[in-house]
Motif scaffolding. Sequence first.
Motif, PDB file in Angstrom:
ATOM      1  N   GLY A  46      17.971 -26.197  -6.835  1.00 41.02           N
ATOM      2  CA  GLY A  46      19.067 -26.663  -7.683  1.00 41.02           C
ATOM      3  C   GLY A  46      20.075 -25.598  -8.054  1.00 41.02           C
ATOM      4  O   GLY A  46      21.148 -25.918  -8.555  1.00 41.02           O
ATOM      5  N   LEU A  48      22.954 -22.655  -7.625  1.00 41.73           N
ATOM      6  CA  LEU A  48      24.114 -22.534  -6.754  1.00 41.73           C
ATOM      7  C   LEU A  48      24.706 -21.140  -6.903  1.00 41.73           C
ATOM      8  O   LEU A  48      24.583 -20.528  -7.968  1.00 41.73           O
ATOM      9  CB  LEU A  48      25.182 -23.572  -7.151  1.00 41.73           C
ATOM     10  CG  LEU A  48      24.825 -25.044  -6.963  1.00 41.73           C
ATOM     11  CD1 LEU A  48      25.864 -25.926  -7.647  1.00 41.73           C
ATOM     12  CD2 LEU A  48      24.749 -25.385  -5.484  1.00 41.73           C
ATOM     13  N   ARG A  78      26.274 -19.005   6.094  1.00 38.37           N
ATOM     14  CA  ARG A  78      24.840 -18.816   5.879  1.00 38.37           C
ATOM     15  C   ARG A  78      24.205 -18.288   7.159  1.00 38.37           C
ATOM     16  O   ARG A  78      24.438 -18.835   8.234  1.00 38.37           O
ATOM     17  CB  ARG A  78      24.175 -20.140   5.505  1.00 38.37           C
ATOM     18  CG  ARG A  78      24.544 -20.629   4.136  1.00 38.37           C
ATOM     19  CD  ARG A  78      23.702 -21.861   3.811  1.00 38.37           C
ATOM     20  NE  ARG A  78      24.085 -22.448   2.538  1.00 38.37           N
ATOM     21  CZ  ARG A  78      23.513 -23.553   2.067  1.00 38.37           C
ATOM     22  NH1 ARG A  78      22.561 -24.161   2.757  1.00 38.37           N
ATOM     23  NH2 ARG A  78      23.906 -24.039   0.908  1.00 38.37           N
ATOM     24  N   ASN A  80      20.680 -18.001   8.671  1.00 38.60           N
ATOM     25  CA  ASN A  80      19.374 -18.617   8.398  1.00 38.60           C
ATOM     26  C   ASN A  80      18.225 -17.896   9.096  1.00 38.60           C
ATOM     27  O   ASN A  80      18.236 -17.753  10.318  1.00 38.60           O
ATOM     28  CB  ASN A  80      19.383 -20.071   8.877  1.00 38.60           C
ATOM     29  CG  ASN A  80      20.372 -20.924   8.102  1.00 38.60           C
ATOM     30  OD1 ASN A  80      20.111 -21.313   6.975  1.00 38.60           O
ATOM     31  ND2 ASN A  80      21.527 -21.197   8.692  1.00 38.60           N
ATOM     32  N   PHE A 270      26.385 -21.077   9.788  1.00 32.10           N
ATOM     33  CA  PHE A 270      27.369 -22.147   9.554  1.00 32.10           C
ATOM     34  C   PHE A 270      28.017 -21.895   8.185  1.00 32.10           C
ATOM     35  O   PHE A 270      27.467 -21.168   7.362  1.00 32.10           O
ATOM     36  CB  PHE A 270      26.728 -23.542   9.657  1.00 32.10           C
ATOM     37  CG  PHE A 270      25.864 -23.932   8.484  1.00 32.10           C
ATOM     38  CD1 PHE A 270      24.572 -23.449   8.361  1.00 32.10           C
ATOM     39  CD2 PHE A 270      26.355 -24.795   7.497  1.00 32.10           C
ATOM     40  CE1 PHE A 270      23.783 -23.812   7.281  1.00 32.10           C
ATOM     41  CE2 PHE A 270      25.560 -25.162   6.419  1.00 32.10           C
ATOM     42  CZ  PHE A 270      24.275 -24.672   6.306  1.00 32.10           C
ATOM     43  N   ASP A 274      28.583 -24.285  -0.449  1.00 30.30           N
ATOM     44  CA  ASP A 274      28.592 -24.162  -1.913  1.00 30.30           C
ATOM     45  C   ASP A 274      29.727 -23.284  -2.438  1.00 30.30           C
ATOM     46  O   ASP A 274      29.929 -23.209  -3.646  1.00 30.30           O
ATOM     47  CB  ASP A 274      27.248 -23.604  -2.404  1.00 30.30           C
ATOM     48  CG  ASP A 274      26.112 -24.615  -2.262  1.00 30.30           C
ATOM     49  OD1 ASP A 274      26.398 -25.824  -2.379  1.00 30.30           O
ATOM     50  OD2 ASP A 274      24.968 -24.204  -2.024  1.00 30.30           O
TER      51      ASP A 274
ATOM     52  N   ARG B 196      26.913 -30.132  -9.609  1.00 28.28           N
ATOM     53  CA  ARG B 196      25.684 -30.246  -8.830  1.00 28.28           C
ATOM     54  C   ARG B 196      24.652 -29.205  -9.256  1.00 28.28           C
ATOM     55  O   ARG B 196      23.567 -29.131  -8.671  1.00 28.28           O
ATOM     56  CB  ARG B 196      25.990 -30.061  -7.341  1.00 28.28           C
ATOM     57  CG  ARG B 196      26.809 -31.176  -6.726  1.00 28.28           C
ATOM     58  CD  ARG B 196      26.957 -30.973  -5.226  1.00 28.28           C
ATOM     59  NE  ARG B 196      27.704 -29.771  -4.903  1.00 28.28           N
ATOM     60  CZ  ARG B 196      27.207 -28.724  -4.236  1.00 28.28           C
ATOM     61  NH1 ARG B 196      25.955 -28.721  -3.812  1.00 28.28           N
ATOM     62  NH2 ARG B 196      27.963 -27.685  -3.978  1.00 28.28           N
ATOM     63  N   LEU B 199      20.884 -29.946  -9.277  1.00 29.25           N
ATOM     64  CA  LEU B 199      20.509 -31.026  -8.356  1.00 29.25           C
ATOM     65  C   LEU B 199      19.908 -30.339  -7.125  1.00 29.25           C
ATOM     66  O   LEU B 199      20.571 -29.517  -6.493  1.00 29.25           O
ATOM     67  CB  LEU B 199      21.744 -31.837  -7.948  1.00 29.25           C
ATOM     68  CG  LEU B 199      21.531 -32.860  -6.815  1.00 29.25           C
ATOM     69  CD1 LEU B 199      20.611 -33.986  -7.268  1.00 29.25           C
ATOM     70  CD2 LEU B 199      22.863 -33.444  -6.350  1.00 29.25           C
ATOM     71  N   VAL B 200      18.663 -30.659  -6.816  1.00 28.48           N
ATOM     72  CA  VAL B 200      18.039 -30.015  -5.656  1.00 28.48           C
ATOM     73  C   VAL B 200      18.801 -30.481  -4.410  1.00 28.48           C
ATOM     74  O   VAL B 200      18.866 -31.678  -4.129  1.00 28.48           O
ATOM     75  CB  VAL B 200      16.543 -30.349  -5.555  1.00 28.48           C
ATOM     76  CG1 VAL B 200      15.927 -29.654  -4.347  1.00 28.48           C
ATOM     77  CG2 VAL B 200      15.828 -29.929  -6.833  1.00 28.48           C
ATOM     78  N   ALA B 201      19.398 -29.527  -3.716  1.00 30.03           N
ATOM     79  CA  ALA B 201      20.369 -29.863  -2.673  1.00 30.03           C
ATOM     80  C   ALA B 201      19.718 -30.528  -1.468  1.00 30.03           C
ATOM     81  O   ALA B 201      18.687 -30.097  -0.980  1.00 30.03           O
ATOM     82  CB  ALA B 201      21.102 -28.605  -2.237  1.00 30.03           C
ATOM     83  N   SER B 204      24.801 -30.208   0.742  1.00 33.35           N
ATOM     84  CA  SER B 204      25.651 -29.702  -0.336  1.00 33.35           C
ATOM     85  C   SER B 204      27.066 -30.253  -0.340  1.00 33.35           C
ATOM     86  O   SER B 204      27.653 -30.425  -1.404  1.00 33.35           O
ATOM     87  CB  SER B 204      25.720 -28.179  -0.254  1.00 33.35           C
ATOM     88  OG  SER B 204      24.435 -27.648  -0.021  1.00 33.35           O
ATOM     89  N   THR B 235      32.028 -25.778  -6.554  1.00 30.69           N
ATOM     90  CA  THR B 235      32.660 -26.952  -5.952  1.00 30.69           C
ATOM     91  C   THR B 235      32.987 -28.002  -7.013  1.00 30.69           C
ATOM     92  O   THR B 235      33.492 -29.069  -6.691  1.00 30.69           O
ATOM     93  CB  THR B 235      31.760 -27.590  -4.871  1.00 30.69           C
ATOM     94  OG1 THR B 235      30.564 -28.086  -5.474  1.00 30.69           O
ATOM     95  CG2 THR B 235      31.390 -26.586  -3.800  1.00 30.69           C
ATOM     96  N   ALA B 311      22.347 -30.643   9.179  1.00 30.56           N
ATOM     97  CA  ALA B 311      22.508 -29.196   9.367  1.00 30.56           C
ATOM     98  C   ALA B 311      22.389 -28.506   8.007  1.00 30.56           C
ATOM     99  O   ALA B 311      21.637 -27.543   7.844  1.00 30.56           O
ATOM    100  CB  ALA B 311      23.859 -28.884  10.004  1.00 30.56           C
ATOM    101  N   GLU B 312      23.129 -29.022   7.026  1.00 29.60           N
ATOM    102  CA  GLU B 312      23.069 -28.435   5.684  1.00 29.60           C
ATOM    103  C   GLU B 312      21.658 -28.549   5.115  1.00 29.60           C
ATOM    104  O   GLU B 312      21.135 -27.607   4.517  1.00 29.60           O
ATOM    105  CB  GLU B 312      24.077 -29.131   4.750  1.00 29.60           C
ATOM    106  CG  GLU B 312      25.531 -28.816   5.110  1.00 29.60           C
ATOM    107  CD  GLU B 312      26.542 -29.542   4.228  1.00 29.60           C
ATOM    108  OE1 GLU B 312      26.138 -30.176   3.231  1.00 29.60           O
ATOM    109  OE2 GLU B 312      27.745 -29.462   4.542  1.00 29.60           O
ATOM    110  N   SER B 315      19.078 -25.996   6.233  1.00 27.62           N
ATOM    111  CA  SER B 315      19.231 -24.704   5.567  1.00 27.62           C
ATOM    112  C   SER B 315      18.828 -24.796   4.087  1.00 27.62           C
ATOM    113  O   SER B 315      18.124 -23.930   3.567  1.00 27.62           O
ATOM    114  CB  SER B 315      20.701 -24.277   5.704  1.00 27.62           C
ATOM    115  OG  SER B 315      20.967 -23.126   4.970  1.00 27.62           O
ATOM    116  N   ASN B 316      19.241 -25.881   3.430  1.00 35.39           N
ATOM    117  CA  ASN B 316      18.912 -26.048   2.006  1.00 35.39           C
ATOM    118  C   ASN B 316      17.405 -26.105   1.753  1.00 35.39           C
ATOM    119  O   ASN B 316      16.928 -25.696   0.692  1.00 35.39           O
ATOM    120  CB  ASN B 316      19.549 -27.327   1.454  1.00 35.39           C
ATOM    121  CG  ASN B 316      21.036 -27.164   1.213  1.00 35.39           C
ATOM    122  OD1 ASN B 316      21.512 -26.055   0.962  1.00 35.39           O
ATOM    123  ND2 ASN B 316      21.786 -28.249   1.290  1.00 35.39           N
TER     124      ASN B 316
END
Lengths: 473, 483
Positions: A46, A48, A78, A80, A270, A274, B196, B199-201, B204, B235, B311-312, B315-316
């Motif tokens: 959660g 950011l 990012r 990864n 990518f 955020d 956000r 909020l567990v992404a 995003s 954001t 894709a997001e 990574s999240n």
Amino acid sequence: MALIPTIGIEVHVELKTKSKVFSPSLNAYGEIANSKTNVSDLGYPGTLPTLNKKVIDLAIKACFATNCHITPKIYFDRKNYFYPDLSKGYQITQAATPIGYDGYIEIEVNGKVKKIGIERLHIEEDTSKSIHEGDSTLLDFNRAGVPLIEIVTKPVIESAEEAVLYLEKLREVLLYAGVSDVKIEEGSMRCDANVSLRESDSDVLGVKTEIKNIGSISSVKAAINYEIDHQKQMLEKGEKITVQTKRYDEKREMTILMRTKESNTDYRYFPEPDIPYIYIDEYWINDIKEQMPIMPDKLRGKYKTLSISDVAINALIAHKELTFFLEKVMDKKVNPVISANLLTGDVLMFLNKHNITIDETKLAVDNFASLVNLIDTGEISSKMGRELLSDLITDGGNVEELLKTKGMKLISDEETIKKLIEEVISDNVEVVNDYKNGNERAFKYLIGQAMKKSRGQANPKILNESLLRELNK
Amino acid sequence: MTKYLDLSLIEINDLLKTKKIKPIDLVNEAFIRIEQNKDLNCFITLNKEEAVKKAMELENEEVDNVLFSIPIVIKDNIVTKDLRTTCASKMLDNFIPVYDATVIEKIKNKNMIIIGKTNMDEFAMGSSNQTSYYGPVLNPWNKSKVSGGSSGGSASAVSSRIVPFALGSDTGGSIRQPAAFTGVVGLKPTYGRVSRYGLVAFASSFDQIGPMTRNVFENALLLNAIVGHDEKDMTSSKKEVEDFTRLIGEDVHGMKIAIPNYYMSDTVNKEIKNRILYVIDLLKSKGVTFEYIDIDYIKYSVPLYQIIALAEASSNLARFDGVRYGYRTNNFNNLDELYKNTRAEGFGDEVKRNIMIGSYVLSGTNIKTYYDKALKMRKAISDSLDEILSKYDLIIGPTTTTTAYNLGEGQDDAVKSFLDDMLTIPANMAGLPSMSLPIGFDNDGMPIGMQIIGKKFDEALIYKLAAAVEKELNLDLDNKGGK
């Protein structure tokens, strides 16, 4: 066929900000483990990132210091991969839009200036620190999210000596720009070197080895030289070099294989969703430009034209606080040579002895300037000057008053000096004869004797003139 | 048995103000209803002790706003300090957050009372609430049917009138689709409207938290409470906070509305289409004009969404590695095994499938083949939607292609989940605000939802139209579940 080394250097530099790049945690070195960290640094669900604008400011400064062009619209990416020191499973970095590109650093090789091209300069976050203890690994997240800039050269360095010159110069400009402490021992500057060999008649680069995280500038030299020799031997034996990642073992003085085939690592870069785009406009750039201090190469040129000695120039440049002090002193229109000699002599000795910077002493620019003037006009001897200086550094105070309380005043009375000289001449008949036979050093000896007799208080200018006059009678 | 929780918010507020009821009465009633509706499986974690404590504290405090002491339930991917937050995953089964999401802080500032954390699809991945580690949520209108997802627990909790308010999250339709399936009002705000942070992404650039409520007016009231710029979310928009109820009740005469042909294709169930046409006729009689239009590239929304969102997500979800929090396997001898086994054991099938697809589209040259192109197409779809909305006040269409289907259906069926999301995803692609509004029932008595899509930051206009439709239809949306 001769083999030519091609070397590229990647440097990571920690930026000197109050807080981290993507969180409000403090950016501090040497604190209790995990005391300077928060939910965001720990990659808690959660959380950011929030961008610290100061990091962009410092990165722009670094761009100026390395003559890089500045990208007007940047974003983050990012990177990864999995590793325990990487809390989010990705590192926030800049892949596609490095803030700086196409810069250079000038070094002097065999009396010739060579430009070391810089490919890119980008911002990223540091990982946490792994501390290996026996079978287990401990993690310190104080370092997680510390702002870094990575500076990557083009593959244009051709020897370990050039690499060292580049690194020293880079360190110098970053220090002057005020973006980092650039302390290799504390990890605020870290170096990787890519080394390959190619045939002298070919433009095709050989297969490279990357040597990671080299611990000091002297080790960079040793590591590169070792690797060049190692690769030469392999090629001469007809062996094939493969893409490798190595580290340099300082104790064993050799590079050691860590892993092969870097190309297998797929970082799946990518754009970081955020963090919105950042637009660096002319106003922002100009604002930073105005804050840029004068850079060392400019200072060198300036000091040379002022006839400051090379030894003093080098000592000054190596201590940026001294140059900033000297710049302020020279604003008072005093003799630059005397100023530089005092700063790089007695002042620097004192600073080194106490391991402090000039800003931490009681020496004030005004006092120092008056002192230089007194010496310059011959009102006090340089010996007196040095004595005064020592007091001014430790206790501060006013030069004129110090002079009075110490009873320091030069003997400028011509009669008194003449008497002094006559005594010295009659005491040193042989030396006087030497002088008359053309021995220049004899003159200096006589001056020394006269000065000694006056206990350092004779006005050196008048003393000089009188002695000459008496000897030539 | 009292039924304070069936009263309108204004009525409850009056009773509180005049001290005819106490906050604890509302809390007790909510927990009685939870007990009565246990079989729906709406909740993962209840907050009873804290809720009672809070109600007692509020007893002596001034009723300073309309949301004061109103029970609310929170989707379990929104972190709540000291209250377990699982994302309906084994991975976070033991996870107790140390901080509150920004929306939770805002709700607490209004002195609302958090009753519990609602069930959902694991990490919000799914559209029938069947991927939850804690089992599926049932639809209060027919317990053999799914609630929809991923905010299924929040939807069913409001639909069964356990509480008047719920927070959900919407990445590709996760508020609107279950809202449609259960007959509640669900709004996905403009991207950036609601912070956000916390909020567990999932994805995003799509995720938004939004209100799920019994009716339009109360939906706007809850939105009022959760919006605003947040320094912790870069954001989040700096738009001024506004009153989203301000246009409710205004005459809709003269509004110009677009109906994309994509939304009225043969893929959409006939009963749903007919109901939409009925509403259109009703609004025409009120002076609203409609035009059927085409939207460029909109038919590619789902595959494009799957590339970008997954894709997001890949990574999240990398941070769930067993190192710092959450589930850690017992079965490892080295780092590699720690990662592999933790993730193999901690994640469910749907999550793993999505991580694999997401990793694939970002790998090697695939990023150029898929991801980069998908981003360009997303921009194109977004631009064409913006262009349409520059000519029309709103876009309408159905929320879903079908009404709620049977439990067990749709699992491991890619085509089915494609159809589930095809009408909701376009709004997420473009970051537009979009609501699902109950407009009636099919022949089996299952609710039908109409979707209303507005310009960026034009939620107020959505509420205006929705309130007019709601008033005209005057549906009984109380399914009397457990009462």
